[in-house]
Motif scaffolding. Sequence first.
Motif, PDB file in Angstrom:
ATOM      1  N   ARG A 121       0.645  -1.104   0.043  1.00 14.77           N
ATOM      2  CA  ARG A 121      -0.021  -0.190   0.061  1.00 14.77           C
ATOM      3  C   ARG A 121       0.818   1.190  -0.045  1.00 14.77           C
ATOM      4  O   ARG A 121       0.461   2.206  -0.522  1.00 14.77           O
ATOM      5  N   GLY A 122       1.902   1.372   0.823  1.00 13.98           N
ATOM      6  CA  GLY A 122       2.774   2.456   0.760  1.00 13.98           C
ATOM      7  C   GLY A 122       3.428   2.518  -0.550  1.00 13.98           C
ATOM      8  O   GLY A 122       3.785   3.766  -0.851  1.00 13.98           O
ATOM      9  N   THR A 123       3.850   1.401  -1.090  1.00 13.46           N
ATOM     10  CA  THR A 123       4.629   1.609  -2.640  1.00 13.46           C
ATOM     11  C   THR A 123       3.509   2.346  -3.528  1.00 13.46           C
ATOM     12  O   THR A 123       4.045   3.014  -4.219  1.00 13.46           O
ATOM     13  N   ILE A 124       2.349   1.909  -3.351  1.00 18.19           N
ATOM     14  CA  ILE A 124       1.431   2.096  -4.374  1.00 18.19           C
ATOM     15  C   ILE A 124       1.259   3.652  -4.159  1.00 18.19           C
ATOM     16  O   ILE A 124       1.228   4.603  -5.113  1.00 18.19           O
ATOM     17  N   GLU A 125       0.944   4.401  -2.655  1.00 18.65           N
ATOM     18  CA  GLU A 125       0.819   5.733  -2.693  1.00 18.65           C
ATOM     19  C   GLU A 125       2.128   6.435  -2.976  1.00 18.65           C
ATOM     20  O   GLU A 125       1.860   7.728  -3.579  1.00 18.65           O
ATOM     21  N   LEU A 126       3.328   6.122  -2.853  1.00 20.87           N
ATOM     22  CA  LEU A 126       4.591   6.648  -3.175  1.00 20.87           C
ATOM     23  C   LEU A 126       4.747   6.832  -4.524  1.00 20.87           C
ATOM     24  O   LEU A 126       4.926   7.786  -5.279  1.00 20.87           O
ATOM     25  N   GLN A 127       4.317   5.875  -5.433  1.00 21.78           N
ATOM     26  CA  GLN A 127       4.179   5.840  -6.715  1.00 21.78           C
ATOM     27  C   GLN A 127       3.239   6.841  -7.301  1.00 21.78           C
ATOM     28  O   GLN A 127       3.493   7.511  -8.406  1.00 21.78           O
ATOM     29  N   LYS A 128       2.029   6.876  -6.532  1.00 18.28           N
ATOM     30  CA  LYS A 128       0.988   7.813  -7.031  1.00 18.28           C
ATOM     31  C   LYS A 128       1.468   9.339  -7.014  1.00 18.28           C
ATOM     32  O   LYS A 128       1.322  10.273  -7.842  1.00 18.28           O
ATOM     33  N   ILE A 129       2.180   9.695  -5.672  1.00 19.36           N
ATOM     34  CA  ILE A 129       2.756  10.814  -5.350  1.00 19.36           C
ATOM     35  C   ILE A 129       3.739  11.190  -6.508  1.00 19.36           C
ATOM     36  O   ILE A 129       3.745  12.368  -6.841  1.00 19.36           O
ATOM     37  N   GLU A 130       4.540  10.336  -6.677  1.00 21.85           N
ATOM     38  CA  GLU A 130       5.757  10.663  -7.649  1.00 21.85           C
ATOM     39  C   GLU A 130       5.137  10.704  -9.161  1.00 21.85           C
ATOM     40  O   GLU A 130       6.129  11.029 -10.025  1.00 21.85           O
ATOM     41  N   VAL A 181       2.570   6.100 -11.238  1.00 26.84           N
ATOM     42  CA  VAL A 181       1.161   5.261 -11.223  1.00 26.84           C
ATOM     43  C   VAL A 181      -0.123   6.227 -11.542  1.00 26.84           C
ATOM     44  O   VAL A 181       0.137   7.273 -10.447  1.00 26.84           O
ATOM     45  N   GLU A 182      -0.750   6.164 -12.488  1.00 29.76           N
ATOM     46  CA  GLU A 182      -1.992   7.056 -12.575  1.00 29.76           C
ATOM     47  C   GLU A 182      -3.037   6.761 -11.226  1.00 29.76           C
ATOM     48  O   GLU A 182      -2.804   5.879 -10.715  1.00 29.76           O
ATOM     49  N   ARG A 183      -3.649   7.941 -11.275  1.00 29.28           N
ATOM     50  CA  ARG A 183      -4.527   8.019  -9.734  1.00 29.28           C
ATOM     51  C   ARG A 183      -5.467   6.848 -10.085  1.00 29.28           C
ATOM     52  O   ARG A 183      -5.641   6.258  -9.043  1.00 29.28           O
ATOM     53  N   ASN A 184      -6.012   6.712 -11.241  1.00 25.17           N
ATOM     54  CA  ASN A 184      -7.173   5.419 -11.310  1.00 25.17           C
ATOM     55  C   ASN A 184      -6.429   4.327 -11.048  1.00 25.17           C
ATOM     56  O   ASN A 184      -7.311   3.428 -10.372  1.00 25.17           O
ATOM     57  N   ALA A 197      -3.804   3.557  -9.174  1.00 22.46           N
ATOM     58  CA  ALA A 197      -3.611   3.360  -7.927  1.00 22.46           C
ATOM     59  C   ALA A 197      -4.794   3.331  -6.940  1.00 22.46           C
ATOM     60  O   ALA A 197      -4.815   2.366  -6.246  1.00 22.46           O
ATOM     61  N   ASP A 198      -5.979   3.877  -7.137  1.00 24.60           N
ATOM     62  CA  ASP A 198      -7.133   3.602  -6.578  1.00 24.60           C
ATOM     63  C   ASP A 198      -7.673   2.164  -6.848  1.00 24.60           C
ATOM     64  O   ASP A 198      -8.067   1.365  -5.902  1.00 24.60           O
ATOM     65  N   MET A 199      -7.522   1.384  -7.926  1.00 24.13           N
ATOM     66  CA  MET A 199      -7.919   0.075  -8.432  1.00 24.13           C
ATOM     67  C   MET A 199      -6.962  -0.836  -7.507  1.00 24.13           C
ATOM     68  O   MET A 199      -7.620  -1.749  -6.785  1.00 24.13           O
ATOM     69  N   LEU A 200      -5.707  -0.524  -7.548  1.00 17.61           N
ATOM     70  CA  LEU A 200      -4.809  -1.202  -6.640  1.00 17.61           C
ATOM     71  C   LEU A 200      -5.118  -1.293  -5.097  1.00 17.61           C
ATOM     72  O   LEU A 200      -5.098  -2.246  -4.510  1.00 17.61           O
ATOM     73  N   GLY A 201      -5.487  -0.038  -4.614  1.00 16.72           N
ATOM     74  CA  GLY A 201      -5.768   0.202  -3.351  1.00 16.72           C
ATOM     75  C   GLY A 201      -6.960  -0.485  -3.093  1.00 16.72           C
ATOM     76  O   GLY A 201      -7.518  -1.158  -1.953  1.00 16.72           O
TER      77      GLY A 201
END
Length: 434
Positions: free
Chosen positions: A174-183, A186-189, A191-195
């Motif tokens: 989860r932290g990796t996904i959030e970090l990649q979204k911030i950077e 990873v697209e927001r959509n 990241a939302d699906m992975l989350g």
Amino acid sequence: MSLVTVLIIAAILLLIVLSAFFNGSETALTAASRARMHALEQEGNPRAAMVNRLLSRPEKMIGTILIGNTLVDVLASALASGVAVLLFGEVGVVYATAVMTLMIVIFAAVLPKTYALAYSDRMALIVAPIMRVMTIILNPINIAIEFIVRFFLKLTPTTVDDEANILAAHEEIRGTIELQKIEGSVERNDADMLGGVLDLGDLHVSDIMVHRTKMATIDADDPPEEIVDELLRSQYTRVPIWRDEPENIIGILHTKDLLSALVRSKGDISNLDIMSFAGEPWFVPDTTPLKEQLNQFLKRKAQMALVVDEYGEVQGLITLEDILEEIVGQISDEHDAHDTAIRVQADGTVNVDGTVTVRDLNRQMGWNLPDEEATTVAGLVIHEAQTIPEPGQAFTFYGHRFEILRKTRNKITALRISPADVLAARAARTALQQ
């Protein structure tokens, strides 16, 4: 300068190289992509297999690196001090300390760690065979140190130290996904699906079910003509059937079964026996985790279940589509009614229906309102306000202003939400006017 001095200086440089190797290996192996290494191992890469074996026992790998790094650093410093004393006298210890500190920090720590961090996968594959050999060679020392450490850990009041696990795999992903979204990697959509996939284990069917007050149902005692008309006017392909009272669900009517029955009766609706081709209802507890419910849907090849509480009372229904929407977002087709429950206004405020879930609002607006204590926006306001507010009242919490627009009896039906940026702009305008 004698030959012995030259050899000692050469040995010091060699030890610094070894220190750089240990430091770089530690960074490369810990930063290497586990998924990439696993994929390479599946393709038959022996070096990737070595990396995975090293990472499967991280305590041995880290122990080996620490022992080797400490040995070479101490030995290099000792030799440097000896040479400096021979060349400059007692003050040479100071010179040796300063020079060795710079040498170790720059060439044995910063440079190799920086390179290893930039090319972690490539370097991990290179150092893995050497680290494998070093692990075997230093294993006796490692075992002795581990025994001593465990002995002292047993003297501590708790055993938490023994099983320390700083980040569970779930939270690490989860932290990796959030970090990649911030950077922006990873697209927001996406990241939302992975989350959303990760959240399935934390949510229960009661969190996303369609409440019984919003369920489309059919009375089994209605004439067949009315039932057919109701089903055709409905936007759903599966509708629960009740008898005597709406909570007494006795079957599920599927449009495909209805069409088949109409064909068999040659279009004579009046002679249809609705219950003869209605499906059996499936009841699930409201505490069922979404991940488990998804597995049950797939296992039973079903797409709808009725949700009951601990007393067996029907609380709502959940469909396979509801769970999938938690992952991919809202799914609509040409027969779905357009969802206008979340309406963004020209001034930046957002008008929402009270029944909108906090998760849907967060996903659509990119907000982070908490959804642990309340499922809907109305529930969140009531929970925070500790009262049932009246129209016109406003509350500010979590950086948002919630204004009550409409209320029916004790139910909040519409709200206006002003996010933080709108509140800040409004405050700035007020300050300028004053």
